[in-house]
Design an enzyme around this catalytic site. Structure first.
Site, PDB file in Angstrom:
ATOM      1  N   SER A 185      26.391  16.976  18.934  1.00 59.00           N
ATOM      2  CA  SER A 185      27.466  17.708  18.261  1.00 59.00           C
ATOM      3  C   SER A 185      27.160  18.068  16.815  1.00 59.00           C
ATOM      4  CB  SER A 185      28.759  16.917  18.337  1.00 59.00           C
ATOM      5  OG  SER A 185      28.591  15.657  17.731  1.00 59.00           O
ATOM      6  N   HIS A 213      30.250  18.351  24.873  1.00 61.72           N
ATOM      7  CA  HIS A 213      30.070  19.658  24.236  1.00 61.72           C
ATOM      8  C   HIS A 213      29.323  20.660  25.117  1.00 61.72           C
ATOM      9  CE1 HIS A 213      31.729  19.224  20.189  1.00 61.72           C
ATOM     10  NE2 HIS A 213      31.363  17.959  20.246  1.00 61.72           N
ATOM     11  N   LYS A 245      37.779  19.332  24.701  1.00 65.65           N
ATOM     12  CA  LYS A 245      36.985  20.327  23.964  1.00 65.65           C
ATOM     13  C   LYS A 245      37.170  21.707  24.604  1.00 65.65           C
ATOM     14  CE  LYS A 245      34.534  17.043  21.398  1.00 65.65           C
ATOM     15  NZ  LYS A 245      34.095  15.687  21.731  1.00 65.65           N
TER      16      LYS A 245
END
Ligand SMILES: *Cc1c(COP(=O)(O)O)cnc(C)c1O
Length: 397
Positions: A185, A213, A245
């Site tokens: 990240s 992610h 996310k």
């Protein structure tokens, strides 16, 4: 008598003095491309809401409908009285989306890693971990009594060395677990999961990937890193992810074999001992999967904007590191400059957070940007111009 809580104010003061305390910004409305933050209208450039789903009409309608049909809370933990049809449907749909035998949904990604890892390994086992893995993995590993070995970031010869060393001690280890973030990240680079899976296979280790992610970003239709590398599920045993996310909601999950899921829900303490998702959360997550399956344009748009942004920033002369994903770090060096750049960008209408020591090395401070598929072309141009202006003013360019 000394006040036993005196350390609270003292330690907080130290954080403030060293400028490492969190100064919270307040979002006054949805996480959309244009946001109201602390009374200013700015372009959101650092949210994990990659596809704009957290404010998508289908997710909002699904959540509202679920409140009407099921209420606002589940009433219990799932093993007692809080297991609703919505939770079961979500797991079926997620498994189908991932092309896995089964999936299990946890309250959050953090609860997934901290609840599952200590069950997969314990005393007499070894965890082999990338040095830049997420904090929830680190805590999960700490909660286990397993030994741990860290390999250098995405360094496959180093991973091989660690595994070979473990092999020499093989009789003393019951199980070996290799664990890695899918997309890192802070830098936006992708773990070489194909090679990790191969090494795991050769050394008889379990492989666990945290794709927080990568989901909604990598792979066929945003199915994530396992799809991106076309890996077989008998080489990647635990595919972990989050709904917080790109999916735009909240909740952690795993996908893999039926036996993984049966084991995980009977053993993970976070899953067993903490209340299940409210109905609107489960329904919104279901709608997010639906949107990913039926609206391919969001993932396409995310990548189109990402490529344009990276090439413009590189063209201007910014150092944007080695990212391969919609996370684009703008490296500026020291922490003070990163903070100044962030402040200046905010004044110019772009919200992008500085990432400074101790989150990254002292000379690797940066602005971390995250692309959002819901930006218009004009929004992107505005952001690039703001970066150019601020970069020149602060003599970064
Ligand atoms: C965000 C994140 C998590 C935590 O997920 P939540 O669902 O927000 O708790 C775990 N792992 C990684 C790599 C993350 O980026």
């Amino acid at each position: 008598m000394r006040d036993p809580t005196a350390f609270l104010a003292e330690e907080y003061r130290q954080l403030v003095d060293s400028a490492t305390d969190w100064k919270l910004r307040v979002l006054e409305g949805p996480s959309a491309p244009w946001c109201e933050i602390d009374g200013r209208r700015v372009l959101m450039f650092c949210s994990n809401n990659y596809l704009g789903l957290s404010n998508h009409p289908k997710l909002k309608e699904a959540a509202i409908a679920a409140v009407r049909s099921h209420g606002v809370g589940s009433g219990s933990v799932r093993p007692i009285a809080g297991n609703m049809d919505l939770h079961m449907e979500l797991e079926r749909r997620l498994a189908r989306f991932k092309g896995a035998e089964a999936s299990l949904v946890y309250q959050s990604g953090f609860a997934t890693n901290s609840g599952l890892i200590p069950q997969l390994v314990g005393e007499g086992d070894l965890v082999v971990s990338d040095e830049l893995n997420h904090g929830s993995i680190i805590d999960g590993v700490r909660l286990s009594r397993a030994e741990r070995a860290v390999y250098r970031h995405t360094d496959m010869p180093d991973l091989e060395r660690v595994l070979a060393t473990a092999e020499e001690h093989r009789p003393t280890y019951r199980r070996v677990l290799i664990i890695t973030d899918g997309v890192f990240s802070m830098d936006g680079d992708i773990a070489p999961l194909d090679r990790i899976a191969e090494l795991g296979h050769r050394h008889g280790a379990m492989v666990y990937v945290d794709d927080a992610h990568g989901e909604g970003v990598l792979g066929d239709g945003g199915r994530g890193i396992v799809s991106h590398f076309h890996l077989s599920r008998d080489r990647v045993h635990v595919e972990m992810g989050t709904f917080s996310k790109a999916f735009g909601v909240v909740g952690g999950h795993i996908s893999g074999s039926r036996s993984l899921v049966d084991f995980a829900y009977n053993k993970s303490r976070t899953w067993l001992l903490s209340g299940s998702h409210p109905p609107p959360v489960a329904a919104a997550c279901l709608a997010a999967i639906d949107v990913l399956e039926h609206e391919a344009e969001h993932v396409r748009r995310l990548w189109e904007l990402t490529h344009r942004f990276k090439s413009a920033m590189r063209g201007l002369g910014f150092d944007i590191g080695q990212s391969e994903t919609p996370i684009t770090p703008i490296l500026v060096g020291d922490s003070r400059r990163a903070k100044e750049l962030s402040e200046r960008l905010f004044a110019l209408g772009v919200f992008a957070l500085p990432i400074v020591f101790p989150m990254v090395a002292k000379d690797r401070a940066r602005i971390r940007t995250i692309m959002n598929a819901a930006l218009t072309d004009d929004d992107l141009h505005l952001a690039i111009s703001a970066f150019e202006k601020a970069g020149r003013e602060l003599r970064i360019l």
